[in-house]
Enzyme design. Structure first.
Site, PDB file in Angstrom:
ATOM      1  N   CYS A 137     -80.882  11.968  -2.037  1.00  0.00           N
ATOM      2  CA  CYS A 137     -79.828  12.425  -1.568  1.00  0.00           C
ATOM      3  C   CYS A 137     -78.602  12.532  -2.633  1.00  0.00           C
ATOM      4  CB  CYS A 137     -79.253  11.476  -0.241  1.00  0.00           C
ATOM      5  SG  CYS A 137     -78.321  12.426   0.702  1.00  0.00           S
TER       6      CYS A 137
ATOM      7  N   GLU B  70     -86.074   4.893   1.776  1.00  0.00           N
ATOM      8  CA  GLU B  70     -85.798   3.470   1.903  1.00  0.00           C
ATOM      9  C   GLU B  70     -85.195   3.041   3.002  1.00  0.00           C
ATOM     10  OE1 GLU B  70     -84.245   5.872   0.377  1.00  0.00           O
ATOM     11  OE2 GLU B  70     -81.992   5.533   0.804  1.00  0.00           O
TER      12      GLU B  70
ATOM     13  N   HIS C  17     -83.836   9.827   2.970  1.00  0.00           N
ATOM     14  CA  HIS C  17     -83.731   8.253   2.608  1.00  0.00           C
ATOM     15  C   HIS C  17     -85.177   7.756   3.003  1.00  0.00           C
ATOM     16  CE1 HIS C  17     -79.532   8.093   1.583  1.00  0.00           C
ATOM     17  NE2 HIS C  17     -79.358   9.135   2.447  1.00  0.00           N
TER      18      HIS C  17
HETATM   19  N1  GLN Z   1     -72.744  13.736   1.275  1.00  0.00           N
HETATM   20  C1  GLN Z   1     -73.198  12.826  -0.109  1.00  0.00           C
HETATM   21  C2  GLN Z   1     -72.957  13.564  -1.146  1.00  0.00           C
HETATM   22  O1  GLN Z   1     -72.567  14.778  -1.405  1.00  0.00           O
HETATM   23  C3  GLN Z   1     -74.804  12.263  -0.023  1.00  0.00           C
HETATM   24  C4  GLN Z   1     -74.758  11.475   1.000  1.00  0.00           C
HETATM   25  C5  GLN Z   1     -75.782  10.709   0.875  1.00  0.00           C
HETATM   26  O2  GLN Z   1     -76.285  10.187  -0.200  1.00  0.00           O
HETATM   27  N2  GLN Z   1     -76.564  10.033   1.934  1.00  0.00           N
HETATM   28  O3  GLN Z   1     -72.832  12.887  -2.303  1.00  0.00           O
END
Ligand code: GLN
Length: 211
Positions: A77, A170, A168
């Site tokens: 992410c 994890e 994610h």
């Molecule tokens: N929206 C976050 C970003 O742009 C990422 C969100 C996440 O890691 N769950 O950094």
């Protein structure tokens, strides 16, 4: 040994999964902590915050230097945003994998969701995917393999040294992605440890001390 970047975001949830697979791990807070690791996980969190902290202590430059020396990276992410060569409409941070990524591609925090998908390279079973204000990978360059494409976006991809997931793993019971990354790092998986309590959505709390 696998390092988990410990500046911001969901660090202990990754360490919990690595421990369950019998893989030793290390929290990486400063450049000297990068010594001796075979791979580095950059967790989810907030990419702008992570990037700022990485820059402050020089970890961004250290990663650029380590890349290509055999060490592998996995960004989940926000971590995937950090490693993208092109963040659509924004300045990149540690531009190592040839992907275009769009931050907050699904909308706001309220548009977070869970779904399931089969990712044959990673697991024979369908996996639960949790997207939290997630990015969308919009394009992968020629050297990048798509591991999972859904509708109009790519959710997981990799090149020789970098794995990126928009979701994610994890935060789910399955350790398949952690095992996949460990194998990419050339590490042997000793098998699920039976001395730990079963995974639950709070099992990581045993690790949540300030190191
Ligand atoms: N929206 C976050 C970003 O742009 C990422 C969100 C996440 O890691 N769950 O950094």
């Amino acid at each position: 040994m696998i390092g988990v970047l410990d500046l911001q975001g969901d660090v202990v949830e990754h360490i919990d999964h690595l421990e369950r697979l019998g893989i030793s791990s290390k929290r990486v807070k400063k450049t000297s902590d990068l010594k001796g690791i075979k791979g580095l996980i950059i967790p989810g969190g907030e990419s702008t915050c992570l990037a700022r902290l990485m820059k402050l202590n020089g970890i961004d430059r250290a990663i650029m230097e380590l890349h290509g020396q055999g060490i592998k990276f996995w960004g989940t992410c926000a971590g995937a945003i950090i490693l993208a060569r092109n963040i659509i409409g924004e300045k990149s941070h540690v531009p190592l994998i040839d992907i275009d990524i769009e931050r907050n591609g699904f909308g706001s925090q309220l548009d977070s969701f869970a779904t399931e998908a089969l990712i044959p390279d990673v697991s024979p079973q369908p996996l639960t995917l949790i997207f939290i204000r997630a990015p969308k990978i919009r394009r992968c360059g020629p050297g990048v393999k798509v591991l999972l494409a859904i509708e109009d976006y790519i959710a997981a991809a990799e090149d020789e040294s970098i794995l990126v997931t928009a979701f994610h793993p994890e935060l789910t019971p399955a350790s398949d992605f952690h095992a996949y990354f460990a194998r990419k790092c050339g590490l042997e998986i000793k098998g699920e440890r039976r001395d730990l309590p079963p995974w639950s959505s709070t099992s990581w709390t045993r690790l949540a001390r300030v190191a």
